[in-house]
Each structure stands twice: as structure tokens, then as C-alpha cells.
Design a protein around this motif. Structure first.
Motif, PDB file in Angstrom:
ATOM      1  N   ALA A   1     -21.497  13.607   7.111  1.00 60.30           N
ATOM      2  CA  ALA A   1     -21.063  14.449   8.229  1.00 60.30           C
ATOM      3  C   ALA A   1     -21.947  14.185   9.435  1.00 60.30           C
ATOM      4  N   ASP A   2     -21.445  14.536  10.618  1.00 63.91           N
ATOM      5  CA  ASP A   2     -22.280  14.401  11.810  1.00 63.91           C
ATOM      6  C   ASP A   2     -23.172  15.639  11.951  1.00 63.91           C
ATOM      7  N   ALA A   3     -24.014  15.635  12.975  1.00 65.96           N
ATOM      8  CA  ALA A   3     -25.013  16.696  13.147  1.00 65.96           C
ATOM      9  C   ALA A   3     -24.401  18.077  13.354  1.00 65.96           C
TER      10      ALA A   3
ATOM     11  N   THR B   1     -27.053  10.324  12.067  1.00 71.51           N
ATOM     12  CA  THR B   1     -27.776  10.518  13.317  1.00 71.51           C
ATOM     13  C   THR B   1     -27.511   9.328  14.234  1.00 71.51           C
ATOM     14  N   LYS B   2     -27.676   9.555  15.517  1.00 72.79           N
ATOM     15  CA  LYS B   2     -27.514   8.478  16.478  1.00 72.79           C
ATOM     16  C   LYS B   2     -28.710   7.550  16.401  1.00 72.79           C
ATOM     17  N   ILE B   3     -28.455   6.274  16.580  1.00 73.69           N
ATOM     18  CA  ILE B   3     -29.547   5.282  16.522  1.00 73.69           C
ATOM     19  C   ILE B   3     -29.886   4.840  17.922  1.00 73.69           C
TER      20      ILE B   3
END
Length: 112
Positions: free
Chosen positions: A86-88, A110-112
């Protein structure tokens, strides 16, 4: 078509989409994060994109509370799911609910 995968899913991905509704929709709310008045749909898919579950509700219900509804629904049909991505937007309450109710870990991307 075979893609080298098991016939039953073991990993799932969840996300939501808020959409404007027109007319007299039964369930309507305001998603403050996306600034949309209407409905929200949560979908759960496997790793190749096959739909495992969907729930539609008023847009004002937060992902952390509503996401568990689609997981509960999908696990009735696909009890082989062992983990969810899932996303944040799903962190904390959703993670805890899935772990407490189904003993399934949630991987938060999470975004990289």
C-alpha cells in the motif's frame, strides 16, 4: 495465459481513487486531500493486475479506515494472500487493522 505464477494470489496491492459524482449518488462525501466531492473506490489487485476486490463508499472516509473493508471482502475469496502493498495513505490504522484482524503484514511503499 501462463505467466509463471500460482493460480491463487499470495500478494496483493491496494489503492484508492476519488471520483466526482453527478446527480443523486447514494453515498457522497468530500475528500479533503484530493479536493473531490463524490465517491471513493478502493481496489485490491494481485501482482499482475487481476482484480481481487473493490469497495465504493463516500469520499470522506479515510483510506486507513475504509481500506480494511476491501481486504476483508477479498480474503473471503482469496485466503491465500500473505502480504499486502500500500502507499503511505494506508499507514498506521490500516496496517494495524490488517495485522490484528488477519495477521497479514502490510508493506508501505515510499518515494525514492
Amino acid at each position: 495465459m501462463s505467466v509463471g505464477k500460482e493460480a491463487t494470489p499470495t500478494y496483493a496491492i491496494i489503492d484508492s481513487q476519488s471520483v466526482k459524482t453527478t446527480g443523486k449518488a447514494e453515498q457522497k462525501g468530500f475528500d479533503g486531500g484530493k479536493k473531490v466531492k463524490g465517491q471513493k473506490r478502493h481496489i485490491l489487485v494481485d501482482t499482475i493486475g487481476n482484480l481481487l476486490g473493490v469497495v465504493v463508499h463516500a469520499a470522506n472516509i479515510h483510506d486507513t479506515r475504509a481500506g480494511i473493508m476491501v481486504v476483508d471482502k477479498a480474503l473471503k475469496t482469496y485466503p491465500t494472500i500473505e502480504a499486502i502493498s500500500a502507499d503511505a495513505g494506508y499507514r498506521k490504522t490500516f496496517e494495524q487493522d490488517v495485522m490484528n484482524n488477519h495477521n497479514i503484514p502490510v508493506d508501505i511503499s515510499t518515494k525514492i
